[in-house]
Design an enzyme around this catalytic site. Sequence first.
Site, PDB file in Angstrom:
ATOM      1  N   HIS A  55       0.885  -1.168   0.000  1.00  0.00           N
ATOM      2  CA  HIS A  55       0.000   0.000   0.000  1.00  0.00           C
ATOM      3  C   HIS A  55       0.923   1.218   0.000  1.00  0.00           C
ATOM      4  O   HIS A  55       2.010   1.160   0.577  1.00  0.00           O
ATOM      5  CB  HIS A  55      -0.826   0.099   1.279  1.00  0.00           C
ATOM      6  CG  HIS A  55      -1.790  -1.019   1.504  1.00  0.00           C
ATOM      7  ND1 HIS A  55      -1.455  -2.157   2.172  1.00  0.00           N
ATOM      8  CD2 HIS A  55      -3.092  -1.131   1.183  1.00  0.00           C
ATOM      9  CE1 HIS A  55      -2.513  -2.946   2.246  1.00  0.00           C
ATOM     10  NE2 HIS A  55      -3.524  -2.348   1.650  1.00  0.00           N
ATOM     11  N   ASP A  58       2.307   1.686   3.381  1.00  0.00           N
ATOM     12  CA  ASP A  58       3.230   0.678   3.925  1.00  0.00           C
ATOM     13  C   ASP A  58       4.649   1.136   3.622  1.00  0.00           C
ATOM     14  O   ASP A  58       5.588   0.884   4.377  1.00  0.00           O
ATOM     15  CB  ASP A  58       3.074  -0.688   3.237  1.00  0.00           C
ATOM     16  CG  ASP A  58       1.703  -1.292   3.430  1.00  0.00           C
ATOM     17  OD1 ASP A  58       1.023  -0.925   4.399  1.00  0.00           O
ATOM     18  OD2 ASP A  58       1.319  -2.131   2.588  1.00  0.00           O
ATOM     19  N   GLU A 182     -11.095  -6.169  -5.161  1.00  0.00           N
ATOM     20  CA  GLU A 182     -11.114  -7.215  -4.132  1.00  0.00           C
ATOM     21  C   GLU A 182     -12.346  -7.061  -3.249  1.00  0.00           C
ATOM     22  O   GLU A 182     -12.560  -6.018  -2.640  1.00  0.00           O
ATOM     23  CB  GLU A 182      -9.838  -7.098  -3.280  1.00  0.00           C
ATOM     24  CG  GLU A 182      -9.776  -8.120  -2.158  1.00  0.00           C
ATOM     25  CD  GLU A 182      -8.461  -8.059  -1.385  1.00  0.00           C
ATOM     26  OE1 GLU A 182      -7.486  -7.456  -1.888  1.00  0.00           O
ATOM     27  OE2 GLU A 182      -8.430  -8.609  -0.270  1.00  0.00           O
ATOM     28  N   LYS A 184     -15.030  -8.105  -0.098  1.00  0.00           N
ATOM     29  CA  LYS A 184     -15.074  -8.633   1.269  1.00  0.00           C
ATOM     30  C   LYS A 184     -16.462  -8.331   1.819  1.00  0.00           C
ATOM     31  O   LYS A 184     -16.988  -7.239   1.584  1.00  0.00           O
ATOM     32  CB  LYS A 184     -13.989  -7.963   2.122  1.00  0.00           C
ATOM     33  CG  LYS A 184     -13.813  -8.602   3.486  1.00  0.00           C
ATOM     34  CD  LYS A 184     -12.640  -7.964   4.243  1.00  0.00           C
ATOM     35  CE  LYS A 184     -12.456  -8.638   5.588  1.00  0.00           C
ATOM     36  NZ  LYS A 184     -11.423  -7.979   6.395  1.00  0.00           N
ATOM     37  N   ASP A 258      -6.996 -14.170   8.259  1.00  0.00           N
ATOM     38  CA  ASP A 258      -5.770 -14.117   7.452  1.00  0.00           C
ATOM     39  C   ASP A 258      -4.743 -15.167   7.882  1.00  0.00           C
ATOM     40  O   ASP A 258      -3.568 -14.856   8.131  1.00  0.00           O
ATOM     41  CB  ASP A 258      -5.137 -12.715   7.513  1.00  0.00           C
ATOM     42  CG  ASP A 258      -5.961 -11.668   6.769  1.00  0.00           C
ATOM     43  OD1 ASP A 258      -6.729 -12.045   5.855  1.00  0.00           O
ATOM     44  OD2 ASP A 258      -5.829 -10.476   7.092  1.00  0.00           O
TER      45      ASP A 258
HETATM   46  C1  GLT Z   1      -5.955  -5.509   4.169  1.00  0.00           C
HETATM   47  C2  GLT Z   1      -7.032  -6.442   3.707  1.00  0.00           C
HETATM   48  C3  GLT Z   1      -6.599  -7.234   2.552  1.00  0.00           C
HETATM   49  C4  GLT Z   1      -6.355  -6.426   1.320  1.00  0.00           C
HETATM   50  C5  GLT Z   1      -5.236  -5.501   1.466  1.00  0.00           C
HETATM   51  C6  GLT Z   1      -5.140  -4.627   0.243  1.00  0.00           C
HETATM   52  S1  GLT Z   1      -5.273  -4.605   2.912  1.00  0.00           S
HETATM   53  O1  GLT Z   1      -4.938  -6.216   4.797  1.00  0.00           O
HETATM   54  O2  GLT Z   1      -7.401  -7.287   4.782  1.00  0.00           O
HETATM   55  O3  GLT Z   1      -7.485  -8.264   2.254  1.00  0.00           O
HETATM   56  O4  GLT Z   1      -6.005  -7.294   0.278  1.00  0.00           O
HETATM   57  O5  GLT Z   1      -5.706  -3.394   0.431  1.00  0.00           O
HETATM   58 MN    MN Z   2      -6.598  -9.316   0.529  1.00  0.00          MN
HETATM   59 MN    MN Z   3      -8.097 -10.436   4.466  1.00  0.00          MN
END
Ligand code: GLT
Ligand code: MN
Ligand code: MN
Length: 388
Positions: A55, A58, A182, A184, A258
């Site tokens: 990022h 980072d 991405e 979520k 994670d």
């Molecule tokens: C963060 C998130 C990830 C993303 C990253 C990219 S940042 O850690 O949980 O899933 O891929 O922004």
């Molecule tokens: Mn991710």
């Molecule tokens: Mn994640």
Amino acid sequence: MSDYSPKPEHKFTFGLWTVGNIGRDPFGGAVRDPKTPAELVRLLGEVGAYGVNFHDNDLIPIDATPAEAEKIKQEFRKALDETGLKVPMATTNLFYDPIFKDGAFTANDPKVRAYALQKTMNAIDLGAEFGAQVYVFWGGREGVETDASKDPVEAIRRNREALNFLCEYVLDKKYAMKLALEAKPNEPRGDMYNPTTGHMLAFITTLDHPDMVGVNPEVAHEHMSGLNFMHGVAQAWEAGKLFHIDLNDQYPGRYDQDLRFGSRDLKAAFFLVKFLEDVGYAGSRHFDAHAYRTEDFEGVKDFARGCMRTYLILKEKAAQWHADIEIQELLGEIDTLDSSMASFFGKYRAAKAAALKAQSFDRAAIARHGLKYERLDQMTIELLLGVR
Ligand code: GLT
Ligand code: MN
Ligand code: MN
């Protein structure tokens, strides 16, 4: 004993934020001292990774002066040159700073939306400077806690407008860069927009430049919703949209864990690796995960090595599965080519439809036939358990 050591051609990458994770969680502070980006590059070089992703913040803290930024970039560049690591992907942190508490591209305040665009353009420049060819968008704060606060249709439109703007920016600058969205479902927001890879794929078709936008599916994010990750990846692949992938692991129904790749659902990890290898996915195998909070930096290396090693072991298992005579024989039985039905399939024609309507089927006889999937699955399990 096979060689499970990572090689550049495996395209294993890690984010600075992954091996740099210092173990903070909502209940406790850091358990590891922060390392500089250059130190993290050296750590990744030591464990044999191919590349490092970042990022903007980072690499360069949000309040760094231009002189500080220059110094960090020089040290980072030096570490890349020394280790040979590449930067295949970059992204923007649009979630950490308090300004993003109501979202970035979808925030209600136009100043926040404008700042998010500005920050992303600068971060795209930074990514391009280090050669990134994939630019990830994870809308960590693009969502709500209460639907009283925002019209979801308006949020979708704002998100679209931002992505259209940024595609034009990349084209204008002539960067060789593709965008990867991405998904979520939740966390950090109560509910996030475009919560799954499937939603993202549909959204992409509504953009001005759909060809330059694909997805970055993450194992954990789909498993949080209880979905079959590999199916989402397959759909993205079939649509020509699998631009990047975030590998990790996750127990369904929990906070975003994670976990080290393959550490929770080995069978799902196996079918995922098998899929990626079977179709010849050529992009990065990016591990978006972090070490347990119990670990020091030696443990972080164990974590990183473990992700890559498990991938390579599963890759070997996939080859073994394809070479297993009994498994292949069973698959041959399952995929019996019944050519008697061939004339009914394919493109519609009125005569074909009429013939199919006239065809009789012995439903009971067809249904009586056992499919042997139990045996097939058990053989797969035994192969994974190492007894085949
Ligand atoms: C963060 C998130 C990830 C993303 C990253 C990219 S940042 O850690 O949980 O899933 O891929 O922004
Ligand atoms: Mn991710
Ligand atoms: Mn994640």
